[in-house]
Design an enzyme around this catalytic site. Structure first.
Site, PDB file in Angstrom:
ATOM      1  N   THR A  41       0.846  -1.186   0.000  1.00  0.00           N
ATOM      2  CA  THR A  41       0.000   0.000   0.000  1.00  0.00           C
ATOM      3  C   THR A  41       0.881   1.235   0.000  1.00  0.00           C
ATOM      4  OG1 THR A  41      -0.224   0.424   2.397  1.00  0.00           O
ATOM      5  CG2 THR A  41      -1.618  -1.299   1.418  1.00  0.00           C
TER       6      THR A  41
ATOM      7  N   SER B 128       7.106  -2.135  15.401  1.00  0.00           N
ATOM      8  CA  SER B 128       7.128  -1.322  16.601  1.00  0.00           C
ATOM      9  C   SER B 128       8.525  -0.722  16.765  1.00  0.00           C
ATOM     10  CB  SER B 128       6.711  -2.174  17.809  1.00  0.00           C
ATOM     11  OG  SER B 128       6.597  -1.389  18.970  1.00  0.00           O
TER      12      SER B 128
ATOM     13  N   LYS C 120       2.833   3.499  20.212  1.00  0.00           N
ATOM     14  CA  LYS C 120       3.497   2.201  20.088  1.00  0.00           C
ATOM     15  C   LYS C 120       3.182   1.295  21.273  1.00  0.00           C
ATOM     16  CE  LYS C 120       5.508   2.671  16.104  1.00  0.00           C
ATOM     17  NZ  LYS C 120       5.020   1.875  14.953  1.00  0.00           N
TER      18      LYS C 120
ATOM     19  N   TYR D 234       4.196   9.582  20.524  1.00  0.00           N
ATOM     20  CA  TYR D 234       4.721   8.453  19.753  1.00  0.00           C
ATOM     21  C   TYR D 234       4.856   7.220  20.638  1.00  0.00           C
ATOM     22  CZ  TYR D 234       7.893   5.678  16.865  1.00  0.00           C
ATOM     23  OH  TYR D 234       8.469   4.670  16.136  1.00  0.00           O
TER      24      TYR D 234
ATOM     25  N   ASP E 245      -5.225   4.778   2.445  1.00  0.00           N
ATOM     26  CA  ASP E 245      -5.044   5.493   3.699  1.00  0.00           C
ATOM     27  C   ASP E 245      -5.531   4.545   4.786  1.00  0.00           C
ATOM     28  OD1 ASP E 245      -5.170   7.063   5.968  1.00  0.00           O
ATOM     29  OD2 ASP E 245      -6.108   8.780   4.980  1.00  0.00           O
TER      30      ASP E 245
END
Length: 285
Positions: free
Chosen positions: A38, A140, A158, A154, A62
């Site tokens: 993608t 990750s 994660k 952030y 998306d």
């Protein structure tokens, strides 16, 4: 070479147009596998298609759009008659103190880094189950073990990715589907470059920015494109992921990158210390 390593497999990789996603796609194709990737910009995989005709399919997607994700995963499964490995690589970093966060920025970050991977995983499960099993790989970071000032959003994304993925691994094991959480160290991608989003800075955090990054300038000063990269080649990460997936005794998590083990050791030591001297926990020796 084992039968597992010889078998042609079909990969579905999000964010395959550049960086780590492109490296994963290229290594898979070089091994004789097929890749549905993608991208956000049409033609981003044109060179891979030219090098490996009839083994590449590009899909504009998306991943924040759950309905579009289901359609794309169904299309990917039809392209090469099933799926074997799904890699949730699409994501972005974010720099900013928690006080500096804009609500919309925070929600968009989770939509991409957490919910995007969740929607892809959810859509892929029926296809992997129908195929008799397969792998879901969540890209990750060692930042999901600990945290770092100015990266709170952030880190949160994660940590959330790892939380639902660990539960997912127990849910789908009955179908022969295995989940891998790949905790990566630093690699030479545009993660920290021109595509890095920033919160609107508050001057109260300038001293902290200087201490952490060596500058209070936002965005960061542009890096000289002629300067040699300081992080590892993404190809190293791709080779390590392939090796992990070929290991019949592979675990849920894998550390990838020369610096990943150091960061993990420090993060777990800090986590233990955060409970105080003992925290009432009988720690193993």
């Amino acid at each position: 070479m084992s039968e597992v390593s010889r078998r042609t497999r079909t990969w579905f990789i999000t964010g395959a147009g550049r960086g780590l996603g492109r490296a994963f796609a290229r290594v898979a194709l070089e091994r004789g596998d097929r890749v549905v990737g993608t991208v956000r910009k049409a033609g981003a995989m044109a060179d891979l298609d030219a090098d490996h005709p009839s083994s590449v399919q590009e899909i504009l997607l998306d991943v924040r759009d759950a309905t579009a994700v289901t359609i794309a995963v169904d299309e990917a499964a039809q392209a090469f008659d099933g799926l074997d490995i799904v890699v949730n690589n699409a994501g972005v970093g974010f720099v900013g103190a928690v006080e500096e966060l804009d609500e919309q920025q925070a929600r968009e970050h989770f939509d991409l880094n957490v919910f995007g991977a969740m929607w892809v995983s959810r859509a892929a499960i029926p296809h992997l189950r129908a195929n008799g099993g397969g792998d879901i790989v969540q890209i990750s970071t060692v930042g999901a073990i600990g945290s770092m000032p100015m990266f709170g959003l952030y880190n949160a994304g994660k940590w959330a990715l790892e939380g639902f993925s660990e539960a997912l691994s127990s849910e789908v094991a009955q179908f022969g589907i295995r989940v891998t959480i790949a905790q990566l160290g630093g690699f030479a991608t545009d993660w920290a470059g021109s595509s890095m989003p920033f919160a609107t800075p508050k001057p109260e955090y300038d001293d902290l920015r200087n201490a952490v990054f060596g500058t209070s300038e936002i965005p960061w000063p542009a890096v000289d494109p002629k300067a040699p990269p300081t992080d590892a080649d993404p190809r190293v990460a791709a080779d390590a992921l392939i090796a992990h997936l070929l290991d019949p005794d592979r675990g849920l998590r894998v550390l990838i990158g020369d610096d990943a083990h150091v960061h993990a050791t420090l993060a777990y030591a800090a986590r233990r210390k955060s409970y105080g001297e003992t925290g009432g926990i009988d720690w193993p020796s």
